[in-house]
Design an enzyme around this catalytic site. Structure first.
Site: not given
Length: 650
Positions: A146, A192-193, A269, A391
């Protein structure tokens, strides 16, 4: 061997038909109340290979309190998560590769704080992976960064400044897992993202192969389906080096580009929803529909276990809740059993049937087979209002009572009897299977819930097996046990803030380091701590109470903060950033000496002391009314803390 497999397959089909025949009388009900008819057939081939159901520890510090649980409760929690045929029986464990930065609910320490620093025993993810492997030797292990330690960025908040250096850093984590813990990492992610770099992905594959890690697969990009899917289609070399395209919170949908790649598609995820009945409904719906709508063969929940202070962001968004190590209390929440409906009756390597779909009056069904005669069917009828995930937005749909008749064809047809009917209500989950190994595990009830102790002390001399002191939850910076080799006296064992450089951030880390502890409902408290500033002139430390924010909101935390600086000043502020000043003054303080700070909060007033001498009394501090206790530093500087004590009331 082949004959025995055929005989076993025939016997399993006989067992399956016992279940099917038991359901046949319901056909009479179907005549009176017609419903949908559905075919389960493998004669036209099978669908995609099933890769398993998993959960994330990290992103960040979501398992922080679990390690402090006393036995037998800690082992019981782990059994509910990982033990086959007992609870969630997870197939996959995905962990954060700690990078020293705030990654949702706290920071996780890196195995390399600095360029020449390597320690493969920091944090708790190594321990957690080993505990998972003890219970399920076949569990799939995944790692994903992350944040990254600051030295990789060479002054930039960017991990791709030196691609080879970042790849080395990630591969060293894989090597450390194997060398020090005998753990084989199966999948590795990118960032991550956040943004991906195609050159980095290719280099990572090259360096993995060079180090003998050809079996470690690469998953990209742990963000959205695009632009990674288009990049893979346009770059044959990139297509060759990646194994899985993983998207986060896809809403059960995929995109055409992702399908065209021919790669495995995962919801890498998902969930991240409060673990009540609605959260369980969300989880049950997406476990089926991620495959039906989006051809995703694995779904991974964030997060594994809600083992962090509940008032941090996304409190209780784990498959179960274990946030009271001081009492031993934990709760086996409904998502554990929703998970079991799939995990206990399938395994990675099984295949979905092609004949899976939505039900006529709402809901869905999937069916999987091991190719040896075993068949598992999972049916869900989750309503809209009881299956909304946090979400993405869920468009409205309707589910109503219905009868569903299933016809078995192909290799599942036995003795000419191949149909059964179920009456289905809203918000139900059924698993029909030929397997007989499933089990709803249980232990005696854990201790009752108790608040955090109102009197708490730690002199940091009783080192547990982990690098962090119990119950402290780092929010920016990393606080680790430290041994002062040159101090044989009272402060030989301390807690030290060990970062002197801002990490490559994933979230909005504060400019100050801070670790929190205690009960968020605390109002009146006295906090005492010995402090040691290591940086001359510019260094500073604080103790605090009523800290009201953490996690990704830590920069805007309010509270009551008593600061002490190496330049001989002190301050009382109403926020971590130091914008709200209540009191300031001069004191006889320098770096590299021990001092004792005391902060007392009672009702709307505060008092502060240095080495037992009053600095101020009854300064008005009306807001916030409650919050955690905390310690920390003014910036990313080394500092030490000892003999921490808090006496508090709500």
């Amino acid at each position: 061997m082949a004959d025995s497999l055929i005989k076993a397959s025939r016997q399993r089909r006989k067992n399956a038909m016992v279940t099917q025949r038991a359901a046949v009388p319901l056909l009479l009900c179907a005549i009176l109340a017609p419903g949908g008819t559905y075919v389960l057939d493998d004669s036209g081939g099978l669908g995609r290979e099933f890769d398993g159901i998993g959960a994330v520890s990290g992103g960040g510090a979501t398992s922080r309190l679990l390690v402090n649980y006393p036995e037998p409760y800690r082992s019981e929690i782990l059994d509910y998560l990982f033990k086959p045929n007992f609870g969630a029986s997870l197939h996959i464990l995905k962990v954060e590769i700690g990078g020293d930065g705030q990654t949702t609910d706290g920071t996780e320490p890196s195995h390399m704080h600095y360029a020449l620093d390597e320690d493969y025993f920091r944090g708790y993810e190594w321990w957690l992976m080993k505990e998972a492997k003890k219970r399920n030797p076949n569990i799939t292990l995944m790692g994903l960064p992350w944040s990254f330690p600051g030295w990789l960025g060479k002054g930039f908040n960017w991990p791709y400044v030196n691609l080879r250096l970042t790849a080395y850093y990630v591969i060293s984590w894989i090597m450390g897992a194997k060398h020090y813990h005998n753990l084989d990492i199966d999948y590795i992610g990118i960032w991550n993202e956040r943004t991906f770099d195609t050159s980095y992905i290719k280099l990572l594959r090259e360096m993995l192969n060079f180090q003998g890690f050809q079996r470690v697969k690469i998953i990209v990009s742990d963000n959205l389906w695009e632009p990674i899917s288009a990049s893979v289609l346009l770059d044959p070399e990139l297509l060759k080096v990646i194994d899985v395209i993983g998207a986060h919170y896809p809403g059960t949908q995929t995109v055409m580009d992702a399908k065209l790649t021919g790669k495995k598609l995962w919801s890498s995820e998902d969930f991240s929803t409060f673990n009540n009945d609605v959260g369980a409904g969300c989880w049950g719906r997406i476990l089926n529909q991620n495959y039906i709508n989006g051809y995703m063969t694995s779904t991974i929940a964030w997060n594994l276990v809600a083992s962090y202070y509940e008032q941090l962001p996304y409190g209780r968004c784990g498959l179960m809740t274990a946030q009271e190590p001081w009492s031993g209390h934990y709760v086996v929440e409904a998502p554990i059993w929703v998970t079991a409906h799939t995990t206990q009756f399938t395994q990675p390597g099984w295949y979905y049937l092609k004949t899976v779909d939505h039900l006529e009056k709402g809901g869905s069904y999937v069916a999987l087979t091991d190719g040896l005669g075993n068949l598992t069917i999972i049916i869900e009828t989750m309503s809209h209002k009881h299956s909304m995930c946090i979400r993405p937005f869920l468009p409205y749909f309707n589910v109503s009572q219905q009868y569903a008749t299933f016809f078995l064809k192909g290799s599942f047809l036995f003795d000419g009897s191949g149909s059964f009917t179920l009456e289905l209500q809203e918000d139900e989950l059924f698993t029909l299977t030929t397997l007989t190994t499933g089990h709803k595990g249980s232990y005696q009830l854990p201790p009752k819930s108790q608040p955090f102790p109102s009197v708490y002390k730690d002199d940091f001399s009783s080192h547990n097996p982990f690098s962090e002191a119990p119950n402290f939850a780092d929010q920016t910076g990393v606080f680790e046990y430290f041994v002062n080799a040159e101090d044989p006296g009272e402060h030989r064992f301390t807690l030290r803030q060990v970062l002197n450089q801002r990490p490559i951030t994933w979230a909005a880390d504060a400019s100050n380091t801070i670790t929190i502890i205690g009960d968020y409902k605390w109002t009146n408290m006295t906090i005492t701590c010995d402090v040691y500033i290591e940086t001359p002139e510019k260094g500073g430390v604080f103790i605090a109470g009523r800290v009201n924010k953490g996690g990704i909101f830590i920069r805007s935390a309010r509270g009551v903060f008593l600061w002490l600086f190496a330049n001989g000043t002190y301050r009382l502020t109403g926020d971590l950033a130091g914008w709200i000043t209540y009191k300031l003054g001069h004191v006889d303080v320098t770096a590299k000496k021990w001092y004792t700070l005391t902060l007392t909060l009672k009702d709307r007033f505060s008092s502060g002391m240095l080495n037992g001498k009053l600095l101020w009394k009854d300064v008005y501090v009306a807001f916030p009314p409650n919050g955690w206790a905390a310690i920390g530093t003014h910036s990313f500087d080394f500092a030490q803390f000892d003999n921490f004590q808090v006496e508090a009331t709500r």
